[in-house]
Design a protein around this motif. Structure first.
Motif, PDB file in Angstrom:
ATOM      1  N   HIS A 325       0.823  -1.300  -0.036  1.00 46.87           N
ATOM      2  CA  HIS A 325       0.148  -0.038   0.015  1.00 46.87           C
ATOM      3  C   HIS A 325       0.937   1.346   0.025  1.00 46.87           C
ATOM      4  CE1 HIS A 325      -2.546   3.180   1.834  1.00 46.87           C
ATOM      5  NE2 HIS A 325      -3.634   2.632   1.230  1.00 46.87           N
ATOM      6  N   PHE A 326       2.029   1.248   0.814  1.00 50.09           N
ATOM      7  CA  PHE A 326       2.884   2.396   1.091  1.00 50.09           C
ATOM      8  C   PHE A 326       3.449   2.607  -0.384  1.00 50.09           C
ATOM      9  CE2 PHE A 326       6.850   4.110   1.562  1.00 50.09           C
ATOM     10  CZ  PHE A 326       6.673   5.287   2.474  1.00 50.09           C
ATOM     11  N   LYS A 327       4.178   1.632  -1.004  1.00 56.06           N
ATOM     12  CA  LYS A 327       4.690   1.502  -2.333  1.00 56.06           C
ATOM     13  C   LYS A 327       3.894   2.005  -3.452  1.00 56.06           C
ATOM     14  CE  LYS A 327       8.022  -1.297  -3.380  1.00 56.06           C
ATOM     15  NZ  LYS A 327       8.757  -2.418  -3.928  1.00 56.06           N
ATOM     16  N   ILE A 328       2.731   1.771  -3.390  1.00 55.82           N
ATOM     17  CA  ILE A 328       1.849   2.160  -4.506  1.00 55.82           C
ATOM     18  C   ILE A 328       1.332   3.536  -4.401  1.00 55.82           C
ATOM     19  CG2 ILE A 328      -0.425   1.751  -5.670  1.00 55.82           C
ATOM     20  CD1 ILE A 328      -0.072  -1.098  -4.870  1.00 55.82           C
ATOM     21  N   VAL A 329       0.980   3.942  -3.124  1.00 57.37           N
ATOM     22  CA  VAL A 329       0.612   5.431  -3.007  1.00 57.37           C
ATOM     23  C   VAL A 329       1.732   6.276  -3.070  1.00 57.37           C
ATOM     24  CG1 VAL A 329      -0.347   6.852  -1.147  1.00 57.37           C
ATOM     25  CG2 VAL A 329      -1.455   4.784  -1.490  1.00 57.37           C
ATOM     26  N   MET A 330       2.890   6.117  -2.780  1.00 60.06           N
ATOM     27  CA  MET A 330       3.881   6.784  -2.832  1.00 60.06           C
ATOM     28  C   MET A 330       4.605   6.819  -4.154  1.00 60.06           C
ATOM     29  SD  MET A 330       3.693   8.529  -0.021  1.00 60.06           S
ATOM     30  CE  MET A 330       5.063   9.252  -0.064  1.00 60.06           C
ATOM     31  N   GLY A 331       4.156   5.853  -5.024  1.00 61.52           N
ATOM     32  CA  GLY A 331       4.817   5.852  -6.194  1.00 61.52           C
ATOM     33  C   GLY A 331       6.132   5.301  -6.353  1.00 61.52           C
ATOM     34  N   GLU A 332       6.420   4.434  -5.495  1.00 55.36           N
ATOM     35  CA  GLU A 332       7.861   3.699  -5.230  1.00 55.36           C
ATOM     36  C   GLU A 332       7.752   2.343  -6.007  1.00 55.36           C
ATOM     37  OE1 GLU A 332       9.355   3.685  -1.612  1.00 55.36           O
ATOM     38  OE2 GLU A 332       9.132   5.898  -1.257  1.00 55.36           O
ATOM     39  N   THR A 333       6.928   2.415  -6.896  1.00 58.47           N
ATOM     40  CA  THR A 333       6.950   1.088  -7.751  1.00 58.47           C
ATOM     41  C   THR A 333       7.782   1.102  -9.152  1.00 58.47           C
ATOM     42  OG1 THR A 333       4.932   0.060  -6.928  1.00 58.47           O
ATOM     43  CG2 THR A 333       5.629  -0.825  -8.897  1.00 58.47           C
ATOM     44  N   GLU A 334       8.735   0.534  -9.329  1.00 62.35           N
ATOM     45  CA  GLU A 334       9.639   0.734 -10.644  1.00 62.35           C
ATOM     46  C   GLU A 334       8.990  -0.368 -11.792  1.00 62.35           C
ATOM     47  OE1 GLU A 334      13.576   0.081  -9.578  1.00 62.35           O
ATOM     48  OE2 GLU A 334      13.739   2.092  -8.699  1.00 62.35           O
TER      49      GLU A 334
END
Length: 407
Positions: A325-334
């Motif tokens: 959830h954190f990675k998706i919301v913060m845009g940290e998915t490469e």
């Protein structure tokens, strides 16, 4: 004015042999209702006859493509539904399919069919507005007011899927945020039951109406050759006699599973564009009925935890869900390095997304193929020699959406 006299005037204007006192300049828009208050045409007129037109693009520039370079892939969805806002879900899902192609995501069959249902509902809503406004600008306002009620029924179904009505932000990379609700099933069943009668009444009111036909036939004609040279797609190209539809030429979202025909015109005038859209509404209804009747069981999203938000209850109780959830919301998915192009058949033509990724968390470059930007370039040629009233119905029949003119 006789044809040979008109030809002499046009040739004289092309040769800059203007006669003092006969020609004048008229601004068609941006304040004219048909121009959305956004785009302008500077017309050179001989009486009410158009000799030359110079269009202006740029009033609504929002820098969509540059903004996308600073947004994560999920956030870009909200940029796409501001393009053709009359059929926003098609743009949303076209973008999702583009990212899925880049990351190699295979969505469940149920997602394909759910997308088809929503995209065809959006196509119907788009055509309701285009043809309703065309009738209104030809002097018949009854049809438009009649159809707005049916568009509201479609928007109520949008609300059941995403909570929004016009700029929908519908779906997610990998599928949908939620499955079809019981209320959605009820609304869709009622729509499929009641809408054909209403649409049939609209067809009866306008299709063979002598006044409407006289206003539209031979107005804004463009040949198949010229339409192709401008890169026309969608109903505007098919009205000129070219049988091209992305759903058939390059099937996506399981469109190959459905039985439907592609309406094609002959003359490429305003009336043919109107009739192509009229018939496409019937075909969209057929597709929706087939997809709904054969809607597969299974998941409503793919197994892509890097892009699909987990259930809120899991976020509160499970560490892995909280991390995703954190990675998706913060845009940290490469995403992988790559270069892809994907297109869908939008409400007014081929909507394409050219995506270049350098492996980062946002696009290195993203280009939107906007049909209206292409059509508008042909507008001066299509109205040259026409009356000022013909310029209005021609513009409406081309379905030029202001949000697509600048990106």
């Amino acid at each position: 004015m006789k044809d040979n006299a008109l030809s002499n005037i046009l040739q004289g204007y092309d040769a800059k042999e203007q006669i003092d006192g006969q020609l004048y300049t008229l601004n068609l828009g941006p304040t004219h209702p048909a121009t959305h208050g956004i785009f302008e045409n500077v017309l050179t007129m001989d009486g009410e006859r158009i000799l030359h037109s110079e269009q202006t693009v740029g009033y609504i520039h929002r820098a969509f493509e540059k903004i996308a370079e600073r947004r994560n892939f999920a956030q870009i969805t909200t940029l796409t539904d501001r393009l053709n806002y009359c059929s926003a879900p098609i743009n949303n899902m076209g973008w999702h399919m583009t990212v899925e192609k880049l990351i190699g995501c295979q969505v469940p069959k149920r997602v394909d069919y759910m997308r088809v249902i929503m995209m065809e509902l959006a196509r119907i809503a788009d055509h309701l507005i285009c043809n309703g406004v065309t009738c209104m600008d030809a002097g018949a306002i009854t049809g438009l007011t009649w159809l707005f009620r049916e568009r509201e029924a479609i928007y109520e179904m949008y609300e059941q899927i995403c909570g929004a009505r016009m700029t929908t932000n519908m779906g997610r990379i990998g599928g949908f945020e939620r499955d079809f609700t019981p209320k959605f099933h009820e609304l869709l069943q009622n729509f499929l039951k009641k809408f054909p009668k209403v649409w049939g009444e609209f067809c009866t009111l306008n299709e063979r109406n002598r006044i409407f036909m006289d206003r539209c036939i031979d107005a804004g004609t463009i040949s198949a050759e010229r339409a192709l040279s401008y890169s026309f797609t969608g109903p505007n190209l098919r009205a000129s006699g070219v049988d091209y539809d992305v759903r058939v030429a390059q099937p996506y979202s399981s469109y190959e599973d459905f039985d439907f025909i592609i309406p094609v015109g002959t003359s490429g005038d305003t009336y043919d564009r109107f009739m192509v859209r009229q018939q496409e509404v019937w075909e969209s209804l057929k597709i929706i009925e087939q997809a709904y009747k054969n809607l597969p069981e299974g998941d409503f999203h793919a197994d892509v935890p890097e892009f699909y938000l987990p259930e809120k209850a899991d976020v509160y109780t499970k560490m892995e869900a909280l991390i995703y959830h954190f990675k998706i919301v913060m845009g940290e998915t490469e995403v992988p390095v790559g270069e892809v192009y994907h297109s869908v058949e939008g409400g007014n033509g081929e909507v394409g997304f050219y995506l270049v990724s350098d492996g980062g968390r946002s696009p290195y470059r993203l280009h939107f193929r906007r049909p209206s930007f292409i059509y508008y370039q042909a507008y001066p040629e299509m109205i040259k020699g026409a009356m000022i009233s013909d310029a209005i119905v021609t513009m409406c029949s081309m379905n030029i959406i202001a949000g697509e003119l600048d990106a």
